[in-house]
Design an enzyme around this catalytic site. Structure first.
Site, PDB file in Angstrom:
ATOM      1  CG  ASP A 136      -1.958   1.004   1.280  1.00  0.00           C
ATOM      2  OD1 ASP A 136      -2.794   0.971   0.372  1.00  0.00           O
ATOM      3  OD2 ASP A 136      -1.980   1.847   2.200  1.00  0.00           O
ATOM      4  CD  GLU A 148      16.074 -13.782   4.337  1.00  0.00           C
ATOM      5  OE1 GLU A 148      15.220 -14.268   5.127  1.00  0.00           O
ATOM      6  OE2 GLU A 148      16.687 -12.725   4.568  1.00  0.00           O
TER       7      GLU A 148
HETATM    8  C1  NOJ Z   1      -4.404   2.991  -0.832  1.00  0.00           C
HETATM    9  C2  NOJ Z   1      -5.511   2.032  -0.588  1.00  0.00           C
HETATM   10  O1  NOJ Z   1      -5.737   1.298  -1.732  1.00  0.00           O
HETATM   11  C3  NOJ Z   1      -6.678   2.857  -0.141  1.00  0.00           C
HETATM   12  O2  NOJ Z   1      -7.868   2.131  -0.109  1.00  0.00           O
HETATM   13  C4  NOJ Z   1      -6.358   3.447   1.202  1.00  0.00           C
HETATM   14  O3  NOJ Z   1      -7.390   4.321   1.601  1.00  0.00           O
HETATM   15  C5  NOJ Z   1      -5.059   4.234   1.170  1.00  0.00           C
HETATM   16  N1  NOJ Z   1      -4.031   3.565   0.422  1.00  0.00           N
HETATM   17  C6  NOJ Z   1      -4.542   4.444   2.553  1.00  0.00           C
HETATM   18  O4  NOJ Z   1      -4.049   3.244   3.068  1.00  0.00           O
END
Ligand code: NOJ
Length: 553
Positions: free
Chosen positions: A216, A267
């Site tokens: 993310d 790894e």
């Molecule tokens: C990207 C994620 O896909 C989204 O849903 C989220 O709100 C933001 N990052 C924050 O984590």
């Protein structure tokens, strides 16, 4: 892993060509009946994904979380939130997926934790300058009494990017940084303790047998030295997709983190993979995430954001193959996910709507559902013919449109609240998907409960209805995936063909691919034998908003 080795031996780099299906756990299948999907629900529906023909699944977060951002606010990275089940449920789901030859990628959220995370709670109680605070980005405020935020950055979800805390003695204190909601404080990735913690979290899930991670906000973890003020251009999209030189997006230092993680994954046996969520303005910059010693995949968001225009689509495909090819990586194609308007609606929008704004009851000029579906099906038909990996988002195989009439009272996306309703946000692409037309909650569960209301006309999109209809979107996706596999479209190269200014046309071996993005039917060569068409048509002319795979033998 035994079953998986039959479909791809270790070292085969399966992720280069895989079709990966994104499961948004809260909206996929709900075994408990509480209205929110869960891990046992996923396990119970794995056969349908096997039948669809995908190679892997990616699960959006199911870790312990107060759910202020639908699980992208993690309070414990090593446990399952009770909403979704238990670690045992996870292991069962993983084993059952592997037994069917389906790999499993989990979501890792390293840019920020939940404010409920033990580290952040400790930071709140600790003094300025303490090691507890040093795991996050705490700063003194500006102004005479520190009453002004440390800089002018604006949160992706609206409002400022800083929140002021009250110190242990009750006085107004320091500020902490949150790119997203105030309940999502950013970690300080210059702190070695944070780095070590995440190596350990990676190992926790790798030891359980996951095949990789979707990372993310993979462009946000390092902030420019000194946290300089920054004002985005008025037309910027909130995740940085259209901007250069943003002090909190795409800083060079992020790449060291992925080189480190690459070594951790190496790894392990079985070809584990990292896929980055990095919204960068150009393909050249996007491709930096997949240099040989970094991540294995990174979403091709410039492709996702391309409007329905033949020249633009040809250009983005050409440039993608060049830029990713230059670093020896596959392009990772994607048209929909849980953050953007579903492509079966988005491609009929008259203006761009890349991320976050959403569509709701009061949106003017809503996209036409029939045009959107035709374009959505055609777009997928092009995408699945391209060399590289592709991600599908749950429900797109049913042709689901964006849910555009969700009443305000049901909205959950922090974007909606942080902008005081100015931006509808992402709830419209997150509605629980329909399985059976005549069952409660369309078969999402047995109780009929649903955390977001399902549109009544989704009966027509239910999987059991589409299974009986050979012209359905589901039938199209199954056929596309089967033919893609048969012809090995996931790897190799393409040869461009000229079918006119309004067409996207190329050849994959003996198979010709043509999409008509114009306003007039497009003649196909005499003797064209259709392998797959995005919608049925008679005669030799390809209708508008239609794509086809054909041979001429
Ligand atoms: C990207 C994620 O896909 C989204 O849903 C989220 O709100 C933001 N990052 C924050 O984590």
């Amino acid at each position: 892993m035994a079953q998986l080795e039959q479909i791809a031996a270790p070292g085969s780099e399966w992720w280069r060509s895989a079709v990966i299906y994104q499961i948004y756990p809260r909206s996929f299948a709900d075994a408990s009946g509480d209205g929110i999907g869960d891990l046992p629900g996923i396990t119970s529906r794995l056969d349908s994904l096997k039948e669809l023909g995908v190679d892997a699944i990616w699960l959006s977060p199911f870790m312990t979380s107060p759910q202020r951002d639908a699980g992208y606010d993690v309070a414990d990275y090593r446990d399952v939130d009770p909403l979704f089940g238990t670690l045992d449920d996870f292991d069962t789901m993983l084993n059952e997926a592997h037994r069917r030859g389906i790999r499993v990628i989990v979501d890792l959220v390293p840019n920020h934790s939940s404010a409920q995370h033990a580290w952040f709670q400790a930071a709140l109680k600790a003094a300025p300058g303490s090691p507890e605070r040093a795991r996050y980005i705490f700063r003194d405020g500006k102004g005479e009494n520190g009453e002004l935020p440390p800089n002018n950055w604006e949160s992706v979800f609206g409002g400022g990017m800083w929140e002021r805390v009250t110190e242990a003695d009750g006085t107004p204190g320091q500020w902490y940084l949150h790119i997203f909601d105030p309940t999502q404080p950013d970690f300080d990735w210059t702190n070695e303790e944070v780095r070590e913690e995440f190596r350990s979290i990676l190992r926790f899930w790798l030891d359980r047998g996951v095949d990789g991670f979707r990372v993310d906000v993979a462009h946000g973890m390092i902030k420019a030295d000194g946290l300089p003020d920054y004002t985005p251009p008025a037309d910027a999209d909130s995740m940085g997709g259209g901007e250069a030189n943003v002090p909190y997006w795409g800083q060079d230092g992020v790449h060291d983190i992925y080189r480190d993680w690459h070594r951790v994954l190496a790894e392990y046996d079985g070809d584990r993979a990292l896929c980055g969520e990095a919204w960068m303005p150009t393909l050249k910059q996007t491709a930096l995430w997949v240099r040989p010693d970094e991540m294995h995949q990174t979403f091709n968001f410039p492709y996702l954001m391309t409007e329905w225009d033949a020249e633009a689509l040809r250009d983005v495909i050409r440039e993608s193959l060049e830029e990713f090819g230059a670093v020896g990586a596959p392009s990772t194609w994607v048209l929909s996910n849980h953050d953007v308007v579903r492509h079966a609606s988005r491609l009929a929008l008259t203006e761009e709507n890349p991320q976050g704004d959403g569509i709701g009851p009061l949106t003017p000029n809503k996209p036409d559902t029939a045009i959107g579906l035709a374009r959505g099906r055609a777009a997928t038909t092009v995408m699945l013919a391209l060399p590289g990996s592709a991600y599908l988002y749950q429900g797109e195989e049913l042709g689901l449109p964006e849910a555009m009439e969700i009443p305000d009272a049901f909205r959950q996306d922090p974007t909606w609240f942080r902008t005081n309703g100015e931006r509808y946000g992402r709830d419209g692409c997150r509605v629980p998907i329909p399985w059976e037309a005549d069952a409660p909650a369309f078969g999402f569960n047995e109780s009929g409960a649903s955390w977001l209301p399902q549109p009544a006309d989704w009966t027509a999109y239910a999987r059991d209805v589409e299974e009986k209809d050979e012209t359905s979107t589901l039938a199209l996706y199954k056929r596309l995936l089967a033919v893609r596999k048969e012809h090995g479209f996931g790897s190799g190269s393409l040869a461009w063909e000229d079918a006119g200014a309004d067409a996207v046309a190329f050849r994959r071996g003996a198979v010709h691919v043509v999409a008509n993005l114009g306003t007039e039917p497009l003649d196909l060569p005499a003797g064209a034998r259709v392998l797959v068409a995005s919608q049925p048509f008679d005669g030799d002319a390809l209708p508008v908003d239609t794509a086809v795979w054909y041979t001429t033998d």
